[in-house]
Design an enzyme around this catalytic site. Sequence first.
Site, mmCIF file in Angstrom:
data_model
loop_
_atom_site.group_PDB
_atom_site.id
_atom_site.type_symbol
_atom_site.label_atom_id
_atom_site.label_comp_id
_atom_site.label_asym_id
_atom_site.label_seq_id
_atom_site.Cartn_x
_atom_site.Cartn_y
_atom_site.Cartn_z
ATOM 1 N N LYS A 32 0.827 -1.205 0.000
ATOM 2 C CA LYS A 32 0.000 0.000 0.000
ATOM 3 C C LYS A 32 0.863 1.258 0.000
ATOM 4 O O LYS A 32 0.626 2.191 -0.753
ATOM 5 C CB LYS A 32 -0.933 -0.009 1.205
ATOM 6 C CG LYS A 32 -1.929 1.147 1.220
ATOM 7 C CD LYS A 32 -2.895 1.044 2.398
ATOM 8 C CE LYS A 32 -3.888 -0.074 2.212
ATOM 9 N NZ LYS A 32 -4.946 -0.079 3.253
ATOM 10 N N GLU A 53 9.924 -5.880 3.768
ATOM 11 C CA GLU A 53 10.097 -7.222 3.209
ATOM 12 C C GLU A 53 9.793 -7.231 1.712
ATOM 13 O O GLU A 53 10.517 -7.821 0.903
ATOM 14 C CB GLU A 53 9.189 -8.221 3.924
ATOM 15 C CG GLU A 53 9.396 -8.308 5.427
ATOM 16 C CD GLU A 53 8.505 -7.373 6.219
ATOM 17 O OE1 GLU A 53 8.279 -7.651 7.410
ATOM 18 O OE2 GLU A 53 8.043 -6.356 5.651
ATOM 19 N N GLY A 113 -5.317 -5.511 4.622
ATOM 20 C CA GLY A 113 -4.586 -6.477 3.808
ATOM 21 C C GLY A 113 -5.176 -7.868 3.838
ATOM 22 O O GLY A 113 -5.269 -8.544 2.811
ATOM 23 N N ARG A 114 -5.601 -8.336 5.016
ATOM 24 C CA ARG A 114 -6.108 -9.703 5.119
ATOM 25 C C ARG A 114 -7.520 -9.854 4.568
ATOM 26 O O ARG A 114 -8.056 -10.962 4.526
ATOM 27 C CB ARG A 114 -6.032 -10.178 6.568
ATOM 28 C CG ARG A 114 -6.719 -9.286 7.580
ATOM 29 C CD ARG A 114 -6.316 -9.685 9.005
ATOM 30 N NE ARG A 114 -6.887 -8.847 10.038
ATOM 31 C CZ ARG A 114 -6.377 -7.690 10.450
ATOM 32 N NH1 ARG A 114 -5.297 -7.208 9.873
ATOM 33 N NH2 ARG A 114 -6.953 -7.008 11.424
ATOM 34 N N GLU A 168 -4.726 -12.343 13.633
ATOM 35 C CA GLU A 168 -4.344 -10.938 13.525
ATOM 36 C C GLU A 168 -5.541 -10.039 13.817
ATOM 37 O O GLU A 168 -5.381 -8.946 14.358
ATOM 38 C CB GLU A 168 -3.794 -10.639 12.129
ATOM 39 C CG GLU A 168 -3.168 -9.256 12.011
ATOM 40 C CD GLU A 168 -2.363 -9.068 10.745
ATOM 41 O OE1 GLU A 168 -1.144 -9.323 10.774
ATOM 42 O OE2 GLU A 168 -2.950 -8.673 9.717
ATOM 43 N N HIS A 192 -2.735 -38.443 10.926
ATOM 44 C CA HIS A 192 -1.601 -39.213 11.441
ATOM 45 C C HIS A 192 -0.629 -38.323 12.203
ATOM 46 O O HIS A 192 0.503 -38.718 12.456
ATOM 47 C CB HIS A 192 -0.889 -39.911 10.279
ATOM 48 C CG HIS A 192 -1.768 -40.868 9.547
ATOM 49 N ND1 HIS A 192 -1.795 -42.220 9.834
ATOM 50 C CD2 HIS A 192 -2.689 -40.680 8.556
ATOM 51 C CE1 HIS A 192 -2.685 -42.821 9.045
ATOM 52 N NE2 HIS A 192 -3.226 -41.910 8.262
ATOM 53 N N LYS A 243 8.051 -4.375 13.779
ATOM 54 C CA LYS A 243 8.705 -3.746 12.631
ATOM 55 C C LYS A 243 9.571 -2.564 13.075
ATOM 56 O O LYS A 243 10.667 -2.345 12.548
ATOM 57 C CB LYS A 243 7.646 -3.272 11.626
ATOM 58 C CG LYS A 243 6.872 -4.381 10.948
ATOM 59 C CD LYS A 243 5.848 -3.791 9.994
ATOM 60 C CE LYS A 243 5.028 -4.868 9.305
ATOM 61 N NZ LYS A 243 4.015 -4.298 8.383
#
Length: 543
Positions: free
Chosen positions: A204, A210, A265-266, A351, A382, A508
Amino acid sequence: MPAFSALWQALDEHYRNTVSIHMRDQFAADPQRFDRMHETLHGLLFDYSKNRVDETALTLLCRLAEAAGLPQQMAAMRCGEKINTSENRAVLHTALRLPENAEAVYVDGENIVPKVHHELKRALAFARSILDGSHTGVSGKRITDFVHIGIGGSDLGPKVCTQALKNYQQQVRVHFVGNSDDAEMTNKLVGLNPETTVFSIASKSFGTPETLLNAQAAREWYRSAGLPEAGIGRHFCAISSNTEAARRFGIEAERVFAMFDWVGGRYSVWSAIGLPVMVALGEAHFRALLQGAHAMDEHFFHTGFRHNIPVLMALLHVWYNNFYQADGHTVVPYSHNLRRFPSWLNQLDMESCGKSRTIDGSEAELKTGGIMFGEEGVNCQHAYFQLLHQGTRLIPCDFIVPMTTPHNIGRQHRFTVANAFAQAEALMKGKTYEEALAELAHLPEAKRLALAPHKVFPGNRPSNSLLIDSLNPFNLGMLLAAYEHRTFAEGVIWGINPFDQWGVEYGKVLAKAIEPELDNGTPEHDSSTNGLITFYRQCQQAV
């Protein structure tokens, strides 16, 4: 306690009165239990009959949602009020799924529906130009690979959709880079041709550390191939609000697609963040994804709570989290293509609801959030299913199961579906000591008595089953939107803001201070952090 404490106390009393009731007895006493406790919507069936609830509990939980103000918050979200109070933003991912002729939705006096569709058409047109070959690389060659660079919601949403709908993918290969560890970018570039690869940069601010590190690595890879600097814009596009920063990187405004500050974002895969999905699937299938999500939106906003799928999912989560003190919840897709779904949901729920402060800034009096995890079935049976069946913790489950497959390899799909149904039944029924003894009747008495306790399953472990007639774009859209609304609804009941993430930001900030200290200077942190920095320097010097 919250303002609806009387209802909370009524639920607590009902919990205490019913906690010892076993679901196998409820099913035996009520042959119509499934009929009363499942809902259908288009290609989706939601079965919640294998839960430790009765009609009284469901009635009280629905009243709890009403007393918590969920109807008002749903209306406020839908019409563009700024319910993300800590950031003073509207929350309108649902507007991204609205049809073009939908009723106006206003943010700060502007109808955003035309803007949504303008950006959608721009992104779809660019995706189409890559798929039909009209957008080529700098050397005129057709684009064969599309690499999406993002992190968090800008990575997980598109990734889960692209992976889930692999059977619908077009001819361009779509890849994702989300981690700042250089191994991911290095491995992703192996076998790619700079002349036929396009990168999308999702940030954005166009300043996410990152994402920018990976974008710069991609740009250097392009340059190292000897391709002209003037042509770099043909190999990069951006999803960002910062057109100027993208231009300085080398991306012209025509290939910068807007992000809106009223979409987190999510919750953003429905926007231009979904560009890799558009490239992977093509326009028709991406629009079907939007249509499925919109169908779930309509159901959520217009269905009474007692039959509202996302609200029921949220209420059951609150029931176990706050009354049964169940800290975990697992989601198990019985579909290899849906294997990324738990990762997406992990971020969406934790979050959003991992908060210890209510909207007004006071300490939360209720336990919020939960540990959300999962893995694809049958494989995870399993692994951690042992804990689900015989462990000391109560961990509710969601089983997501497609009813058909396009592959039809032998009995594999039927076997997979049978296992999903069997696990839900086993978690509910359990196995008594007497049943275990009978099962071991072929053994000598002493061995029977010794082994029987180990084969006892307490049962009474709750689960939901979400069945879809097929794993197609429309149904995936419904599934994703259902969990979005579930997250919102439980956040309202807990009195928290599920649309900010200040805890993420703090780490951050600290990382910015530590990174230059890894090279030189005197670190001034706690002794542990100082020691870690020192060890890093020693390892670097030894290389």
